[in-house]
Design a protein around this motif. Structure first.
Motif, PDB file in Angstrom:
ATOM      1  N   ASN A 279       7.548  51.799  60.636  1.00  0.00           N
ATOM      2  CA  ASN A 279       8.129  50.878  59.662  1.00  0.00           C
ATOM      3  C   ASN A 279       8.408  51.631  58.363  1.00  0.00           C
ATOM      4  N   ALA A 280       9.700  51.836  58.077  1.00  0.00           N
ATOM      5  CA  ALA A 280      10.081  52.600  56.887  1.00  0.00           C
ATOM      6  C   ALA A 280      10.200  51.731  55.643  1.00  0.00           C
ATOM      7  N   ASN A 281      10.060  50.424  55.769  1.00  0.00           N
ATOM      8  CA  ASN A 281      10.241  49.517  54.643  1.00  0.00           C
ATOM      9  C   ASN A 281       9.143  49.710  53.582  1.00  0.00           C
ATOM     10  N   ARG A 282       9.571  50.033  52.358  1.00  0.00           N
ATOM     11  CA  ARG A 282       8.678  50.195  51.203  1.00  0.00           C
ATOM     12  C   ARG A 282       7.655  51.314  51.409  1.00  0.00           C
ATOM     13  N   LEU A 283       7.948  52.215  52.328  1.00  0.00           N
ATOM     14  CA  LEU A 283       7.066  53.362  52.575  1.00  0.00           C
ATOM     15  C   LEU A 283       7.542  54.547  51.745  1.00  0.00           C
ATOM     16  N   LEU A 284       6.651  55.153  50.968  1.00  0.00           N
ATOM     17  CA  LEU A 284       6.987  56.268  50.090  1.00  0.00           C
ATOM     18  C   LEU A 284       6.297  57.544  50.554  1.00  0.00           C
ATOM     19  N   ILE A 285       6.935  58.675  50.230  1.00  0.00           N
ATOM     20  CA  ILE A 285       6.414  59.995  50.592  1.00  0.00           C
ATOM     21  C   ILE A 285       6.358  60.840  49.320  1.00  0.00           C
ATOM     22  N   THR A 286       5.216  61.445  49.065  1.00  0.00           N
ATOM     23  CA  THR A 286       5.056  62.363  47.937  1.00  0.00           C
ATOM     24  C   THR A 286       4.456  63.663  48.447  1.00  0.00           C
ATOM     25  N   GLU A 287       5.016  64.774  47.975  1.00  0.00           N
ATOM     26  CA  GLU A 287       4.490  66.068  48.388  1.00  0.00           C
ATOM     27  C   GLU A 287       3.155  66.337  47.702  1.00  0.00           C
ATOM     28  N   MET A 288       2.179  66.782  48.498  1.00  0.00           N
ATOM     29  CA  MET A 288       0.832  67.039  47.984  1.00  0.00           C
ATOM     30  C   MET A 288       0.800  68.303  47.125  1.00  0.00           C
ATOM     31  N   SER A 289      -0.092  68.298  46.177  1.00  0.00           N
ATOM     32  CA  SER A 289      -0.438  69.496  45.417  1.00  0.00           C
ATOM     33  C   SER A 289      -1.936  69.741  45.600  1.00  0.00           C
ATOM     34  N   ASP A 290      -2.425  70.843  45.074  1.00  0.00           N
ATOM     35  CA  ASP A 290      -3.863  71.123  45.161  1.00  0.00           C
ATOM     36  C   ASP A 290      -4.677  70.026  44.476  1.00  0.00           C
ATOM     37  N   ASP A 291      -4.186  69.564  43.322  1.00  0.00           N
ATOM     38  CA  ASP A 291      -4.907  68.511  42.594  1.00  0.00           C
ATOM     39  C   ASP A 291      -4.956  67.218  43.399  1.00  0.00           C
ATOM     40  N   LEU A 292      -3.834  66.862  44.047  1.00  0.00           N
ATOM     41  CA  LEU A 292      -3.821  65.642  44.842  1.00  0.00           C
ATOM     42  C   LEU A 292      -4.740  65.761  46.049  1.00  0.00           C
ATOM     43  N   ASN A 293      -4.799  66.949  46.653  1.00  0.00           N
ATOM     44  CA  ASN A 293      -5.727  67.147  47.768  1.00  0.00           C
ATOM     45  C   ASN A 293      -7.167  66.972  47.317  1.00  0.00           C
ATOM     46  N   ARG A 294      -7.500  67.540  46.162  1.00  0.00           N
ATOM     47  CA  ARG A 294      -8.863  67.444  45.654  1.00  0.00           C
ATOM     48  C   ARG A 294      -9.208  66.014  45.254  1.00  0.00           C
ATOM     49  N   ASN A 295      -8.221  65.304  44.709  1.00  0.00           N
ATOM     50  CA  ASN A 295      -8.469  63.966  44.179  1.00  0.00           C
ATOM     51  C   ASN A 295      -8.004  62.858  45.124  1.00  0.00           C
ATOM     52  N   TYR A 296      -7.787  63.212  46.392  1.00  0.00           N
ATOM     53  CA  TYR A 296      -7.208  62.246  47.334  1.00  0.00           C
ATOM     54  C   TYR A 296      -8.044  60.961  47.416  1.00  0.00           C
ATOM     55  N   GLY A 297      -9.358  61.105  47.582  1.00  0.00           N
ATOM     56  CA  GLY A 297     -10.226  59.936  47.724  1.00  0.00           C
ATOM     57  C   GLY A 297     -10.174  59.032  46.521  1.00  0.00           C
ATOM     58  N   ALA A 298     -10.279  59.602  45.328  1.00  0.00           N
ATOM     59  CA  ALA A 298     -10.261  58.810  44.094  1.00  0.00           C
ATOM     60  C   ALA A 298      -8.901  58.155  43.885  1.00  0.00           C
ATOM     61  N   LEU A 299      -7.838  58.906  44.172  1.00  0.00           N
ATOM     62  CA  LEU A 299      -6.477  58.368  44.029  1.00  0.00           C
ATOM     63  C   LEU A 299      -6.266  57.181  44.962  1.00  0.00           C
ATOM     64  N   LYS A 300      -6.698  57.331  46.209  1.00  0.00           N
ATOM     65  CA  LYS A 300      -6.522  56.256  47.197  1.00  0.00           C
ATOM     66  C   LYS A 300      -7.296  55.011  46.779  1.00  0.00           C
ATOM     67  N   ASN A 301      -8.530  55.197  46.356  1.00  0.00           N
ATOM     68  CA  ASN A 301      -9.346  54.049  45.958  1.00  0.00           C
ATOM     69  C   ASN A 301      -8.725  53.287  44.793  1.00  0.00           C
ATOM     70  N   GLU A 302      -8.244  54.015  43.786  1.00  0.00           N
ATOM     71  CA  GLU A 302      -7.677  53.351  42.615  1.00  0.00           C
ATOM     72  C   GLU A 302      -6.401  52.591  42.970  1.00  0.00           C
ATOM     73  N   LEU A 303      -5.538  53.204  43.802  1.00  0.00           N
ATOM     74  CA  LEU A 303      -4.281  52.541  44.160  1.00  0.00           C
ATOM     75  C   LEU A 303      -4.518  51.309  45.027  1.00  0.00           C
ATOM     76  N   LEU A 304      -5.466  51.397  45.945  1.00  0.00           N
ATOM     77  CA  LEU A 304      -5.759  50.238  46.798  1.00  0.00           C
ATOM     78  C   LEU A 304      -6.404  49.118  45.988  1.00  0.00           C
ATOM     79  N   GLN A 305      -7.325  49.468  45.094  1.00  0.00           N
ATOM     80  CA  GLN A 305      -8.004  48.451  44.286  1.00  0.00           C
ATOM     81  C   GLN A 305      -7.043  47.786  43.302  1.00  0.00           C
TER      82      GLN A 305
END
Length: 792
Positions: free
Chosen positions: A459-485
């Motif tokens: 399902n491509a509807n409203r699905l976004l893609i962002t290229e990862m960086s080192d910071d995003l890899n390190r902060n993946y868990g925190a980023l995911k939690n904040e966006l979901l909450q």
């Protein structure tokens, strides 16, 4: 004498303004199309040829045999690069590089995300890009060096001298500017905003350093520059088996090393059975032919109108011959007239071209322009005008100059079968080309629509893609939690590639039921988090998803339907396969096939693993969130966890649509040129209909006096043209079918051509013809017969 020829020609043009206008507009439009396509073709052939020594530059590729099929891959191993450098004297320079990536460049308060390449020290010796500052032999020697293009240097340093200054790279290391390169032109197969030493990547990423000894790790690009006197055929045989000799696994897949010349990168990028068979060149040839056909149609108009009006000029020819003009002088007179009309058409074509270029450049993503300051281009243009003038004027000149003065002065010249038959043949030729273009446009459009309607499997509807960086890899868990909450996104996942592509392929060596001698299976390899399938909307058909703890499923895989079918597994769950360097892994789930690569080809086998480090982030916006508001909030959150990069994203549906860019471009261009071809043909038809109505006005007057209706007169003037168009449709249909069937064969997922396409194109041509000639026919039919029958 020459002046008299031009004066006479100019007077004839002014005397017959209507026919002259039709000829000039037709020739001008045809020449504009031919010039436009010519400029585009020249741009395509110019790719990479601006680099000194491009003739000696090659990319190193591998031919790998799997399933009885030879597959050509761009990625090679680092040990191969070192062997070529040390052991092959015919090779002058060798350089490795990565595939290019977006990285953050920071200087003080200036921060930009730019695409660049990490390359070996000899990279700029192979690709001799013009260095404004720095030395090609030394600029990439230091692991912490960076070479900037002029535009990137200006964006970071303004007007200050950037040499020996530092750039913060990915918020992690400072790199010293060791060189400045002129911006890479658009007609380049390789594009970048900067170059970083490949040694930096070996220091920064341990797996890259380990790859120096791994013959099976084909994750890198390698380029070579040959010695000027190198024997290419002898070299090909010498390097062919280097990989097979050094690695048993690659030997089992009959791996061969090949060289692909830089001059062919743009146009010959498609490989079949290990050899370059075509690619963009197919479209270049196709549109070259279309350009010539449109110009030919315009020239046919000129021939037809000139010969059709032969009776009007017969007395002129008779008088000239009676007073001593030779045939060669008359031929020269008519050629001069043709050249003058062609010159006026050329002026019009330049105006049309100037107006059309901005739209054409937008459509084709080019920067083509008229080379106003190029003497060579204007010499070509002059030759083009002369050629077109001679082509258009040759038949009228030889036909009109052949009249005998004794006959024409008695009024004995009438357009009989010998005069009208060639004209009918030329009209038929015109409409054959036009109808074939209409059919082609319909088929291309139907093929695109058919493939677009293919189920994507996600399902491509409203699905976004962002290229990862080192910071995003390190902060993946925190980023995911904040966006979901926050409720901005409803799900998020990391992956080793975006949903619209597969970056890595590997081999399945062993599986249950594999027969003796059966070759390994080439499969896509994608590392994902446990939330991947829920995020992208892929369906788990059987089994289970990965556990949220990586350690639980580190030796487990999920495969797609194509992998199951390729291995002929009836009960795939809990089966063990040898995959990725012969590791035993267990199948815990099967997902529905998804179109991740070409939508025109069958879905390839894919193996999903439970990964930990990713380079792509996928997340779906919540259904109740406004898109613009959500993107604004996402920007703030991403800037918080990824301060070194400006927030960037791509919608998955746009990424999927981009897979059709080439086919959509072909369809649009074919449609535009088909319309222009029909327009030019109709201009000629309009002129012929007007002339026929004028020629037969007394006959029409008599018929009307005797009681003929408007419809009968209309049919009298129209039936000949309609018959020619019907014949054109009958000729064009099998020709178009032959070439379009060949074009469709390269697509596995394709339409079948039915009779409806040819009927629709034929009806369209007939309707256009009726509309074109009806004006003149009805005008003649409703004219007062008294005016046409009275004696002057």
């Amino acid at each position: 004498m020459i002046r008299n020829y031009f004066t006479t020609a100019w007077r004839n043009i002014l005397k017959n303004k209507g026919y002259s206008a039709i000829n000039i507009i037709g020739l001008g439009t045809g020449m504009a199309v031919a010039l436009l396509i010519g400029l585009w073709v020249n741009k395509e052939y110019s790719f990479d040829k601006y680099l000194p020594g491009y003739q000696d530059v090659y990319s190193v590729k591998l031919n790998i045999t799997t399933g009885g099929e030879i597959r050509t891959i761009d990625g090679v191993s680092l040990p191969l690069e070192e062997t070529l450098k040390k052991d092959i004297p015919e090779i002058k320079y060798v350089a490795e590089s990565d595939w290019g990536n977006m990285h953050s460049l920071i200087v003080n308060d200036k921060k930009i995300a730019q695409y660049g390449i990490m390359a070996g020290p000899d990279y700029l010796k192979i690709f001799q890009y013009p260095l404004v500052q720095g030395n090609a032999s030394t600029v990439l020697q230091d692991p912490y060096s960076i070479v900037l293009t002029q535009s990137v240097a200006k964006a970071l340093f303004g007007n200050a001298d950037p040499m020996n200054k530092t750039v913060r790279f990915d918020t992690r290391h400072d790199l010293k500017v060791t060189g400045i390169i002129k911006d890479v032109p658009t007609n380049s197969s390789i594009w970048f905003g900067y170059l970083v030493s490949f040694k930096y990547r070996e220091i920064d990423e341990l797996w890259v350093k380990q790859a120096r000894t791994e013959w099976t790790n084909n994750s890198f690009l390698v380029y070579a520059s040959l010695q000027p006197n190198a024997d290419r055929a002898q070299l090909a045989g010498k390097i062919k088996d280097i990989v097979s000799k050094n690695n048993e696994e690659m030997r089992n897949s009959k791996t061969q090393v090949i060289l692909h010349p830089m001059k062919d990168w743009r146009l010959y990028s498609d490989f079949e059975n290990g050899k370059a068979t075509g690619g963009y060149i197919d479209y270049v040839k196709m549109f070259s032919i279309i350009g010539m056909l449109v110009l030919l149609i315009a020239c046919v108009n000129f021939m037809n109108l000139s010969t059709a009006r032969s009776e009007k000029r017969a007395r002129e020819v008779g008088v000239r011959k009676a007073i001593g003009s030779g045939r060669s002088q008359l031929i020269f007179q008519f050629i001069i007239e043709s050249l003058l009309i062609t010159f006026l058409g050329a002026l019009l074509s330049i105006g049309i071209l100037q107006l059309a270029l901005p739209g054409f450049n937008t459509l084709t993503n080019s920067d083509i322009h008229i080379p106003w300051n190029s003497p060579f281009a204007w010499t070509i243009m002059a030759g083009f005008v002369i050629f077109t003038g001679l082509l258009a004027g040759s038949r009228p000149a030889f036909y009109l100059s052949s009249f005998r003065p004794a006959k024409v002065l008695k009024g004995a010249v009438k357009a009989g079968r010998s005069a009208t038959l060639p004209r009918k043949v030329l009209v038929t030729l015109q409409f054959t080309c036009s109808v074939a273009l209409i059919i082609s446009t319909i088929i291309v459009y139907r093929q695109i629509q058919y493939t677009k309607s293919r189920p994507m499997g996600y399902n491509a509807n409203r699905l976004l893609i962002t290229e990862m960086s080192d910071d995003l890899n390190r902060n993946y868990g925190a980023l995911k939690n904040e966006l979901l909450q926050s409720g901005i996104v409803e799900n998020m996942s990391g992956a080793s590639c975006p949903i619209n592509g597969i970056y890595a392929h590997t081999a399945i060596h062993e599986w249950p039921g594999k027969s003796a001698g059966e070759e390994k299976i080439n499969a896509g390899a994608i590392g994902i988090t446990d939330s991947y399938f829920n995020t992208v909307g892929m369906t788990l058909l059987s089994g289970r998803n990965f556990d949220n703890k990586w350690s639980v499923d580190s030796a487990s895989v999920i495969i797609n339907e194509s992998a199951v079918n390729r291995m002929h597994l009836t009960e795939p769950l809990n089966q063990t396969i040898n995959w990725n360097d012969h590791r035993n892994v267990k199948i815990i789930g099967v997902v529905k096939d998804a179109v991740m690569e070409s939508p025109f080809m069958p879905v390839a086998p894919v193996v999903f693993t439970h990964g930990r480090d990713f380079n792509q982030l996928m997340y779906r916006l919540s259904a109740n969130k406004d898109t613009h508001d959500a993107l604004a909030k996402l920007t703030l959150v991403f800037n918080k966890y990824n301060p070194g990069y400006p927030y960037s994203y791509q919608f998955a549906d746009n990424a999927y649509a981009s897979k059709f860019n080439l086919e959509v471009l072909v369809g649009k261009l074919a449609g535009i040129f088909a319309v222009l071809a029909i327009l030019i043909s109709c201009l000629g038809l309009f002129g012929l209909a007007a002339y026929m109505a004028e020629q037969r006005k007394k006959e029409i007057g008599i018929r009307k006096v005797l009681g003929a209706s408007v419809s009968r007169v209309w049919l009298l003037l129209s039936k000949e043209f309609l018959l020619l168009v019907v014949i054109s449709c009958l000729i064009a249909s099998p020709i178009a079918l032959y070439f379009l069937n060949g074009w469709l064969l390269k697509y596995h997922y394709r339409i079948t051509i039915g009779p409806g396409v040819f009927i629709a194109a034929g009806m369209m041509a007939i309707i256009i013809t009726i509309l074109t000639i009806s004006f003149q026919a009805i005008k003649a039919a409703i004219a007062n017969p008294v005016k046409s029958l009275r004696t002057e």
